[in-house]
Design an enzyme around this catalytic site. Structure first.
Site, PDB file in Angstrom:
ATOM      1  CG  MET A  52      -3.347  -3.886  -0.988  1.00 38.49           C
ATOM      2  SD  MET A  52      -3.992  -5.426  -0.309  1.00 38.49           S
ATOM      3  CE  MET A  52      -3.709  -6.541  -1.680  1.00 38.49           C
ATOM      4  CG  ASP A  53      -7.165  -3.029  -5.629  1.00 38.94           C
ATOM      5  OD1 ASP A  53      -6.448  -3.935  -6.094  1.00 38.94           O
ATOM      6  OD2 ASP A  53      -8.239  -3.240  -5.052  1.00 38.94           O
ATOM      7  N   GLY A  65       0.900   3.796  -1.419  1.00 38.03           N
ATOM      8  CA  GLY A  65      -0.552   3.899  -1.504  1.00 38.03           C
ATOM      9  C   GLY A  65      -1.162   2.567  -1.114  1.00 38.03           C
ATOM     10  CD  GLU A  87       4.229  -5.861  -3.252  1.00 33.92           C
ATOM     11  OE1 GLU A  87       3.995  -5.196  -2.231  1.00 33.92           O
ATOM     12  OE2 GLU A  87       3.342  -6.205  -4.046  1.00 33.92           O
ATOM     13  CB  ALA A  88      10.277  -1.129  -1.038  1.00 31.45           C
TER      14      ALA A  88
END
Length: 214
Positions: free
Chosen positions: A17-18, A15, A89-90
């Site tokens: 950011m945030d 998705g 953070e893949a």
């Protein structure tokens, strides 16, 4: 693997950011750990700048930093028993490391839960994210709603340099959603394509390259 045991899974949660990716990663690690499962938490280029998984609601946890040279199969098999991996953070991992995650699932029975962005500031898919889309048993778009400034659903991450939206530059430049010189802003598709960052009709779009690498 014991007779009748379920197969391990590779799941990719993505998705903009945030949308709560890191929060979910931390919650999932807690849930698995409290059931006696042994896991490792991995990250790369976390917003904190350190080997941590941090969320914008204030949660955080120490993690293993995934350098490009790190062999994830060797990392896991060096331990007596690992039941699962949390991979935050893949999208920033190498494609080879995504292949290694699949090997851990298929050959070692390790559950892998990967979290990350799908596309970069240009709306171009990260190579690692693309490979996760191709290999994952399940791909899940996170449902926590993120809004563009106009009120439409936020879908894409814009890189903002000096107050204007950048279209070119290094694929990975570390930033956050605050007021720093290089930051990111979630936009709907319409305003990502037009480059508008707010109500001001005269928002500029940079055509020159942005700052170099992370």
């Amino acid at each position: 693997m014991p007779s009748g045991a379920r197969d391990a899974v590779l799941k990719f949660y993505f998705g903009p950011m945030d949308c709560g990716k890191s929060t979910l990663a931390l919650q999932m690690n807690y849930n698995h750990g409290r059931q006696g499962r042994r896991g490792l938490v991995l990250t790369k280029h976390d917003r904190s700048g350190g080997p941590k998984v941090t969320s914008r609601i204030g949660l955080g946890l120490e993690a293993i930093e995934v350098e490009d040279s790190l062999d994830l199969v060797s990392l896991v098999t060096a331990h007596d028993r690992i039941d699962y991996l949390i991979c935050d953070e893949a999208c920033f991992y190498t494609v080879q490391q995504i292949e290694q995650l699949a090997d851990l699932v298929d050959d070692h029975g390790v559950d892998v839960y990967a979290f990350g962005l799908a596309s970069d500031f240009r709306s171009v898919m990260f190579p690692a994210a693309q490979r996760l889309f191709e290999l994952a048993d399940e791909v899940c778009r996170l449902q926590v709603e993120v809004l563009c400034w106009c009120g439409r659903p936020g879908q894409l991450n814009a890189r903002v340099v000096g107050g204007s939206m950048a279209r070119t530059g290094e694929q990975v430049v570390i930033g956050d959603t605050d007021a720093s010189p290089v930051r990111y802003q979630v936009l709907c598709r319409r305003h990502h394509r037009s480059g508008r960052l707010g109500e001001d009709e005269n928002q500029a779009v940079l055509t020159a390259g942005g700052p170099a690498g992370p």
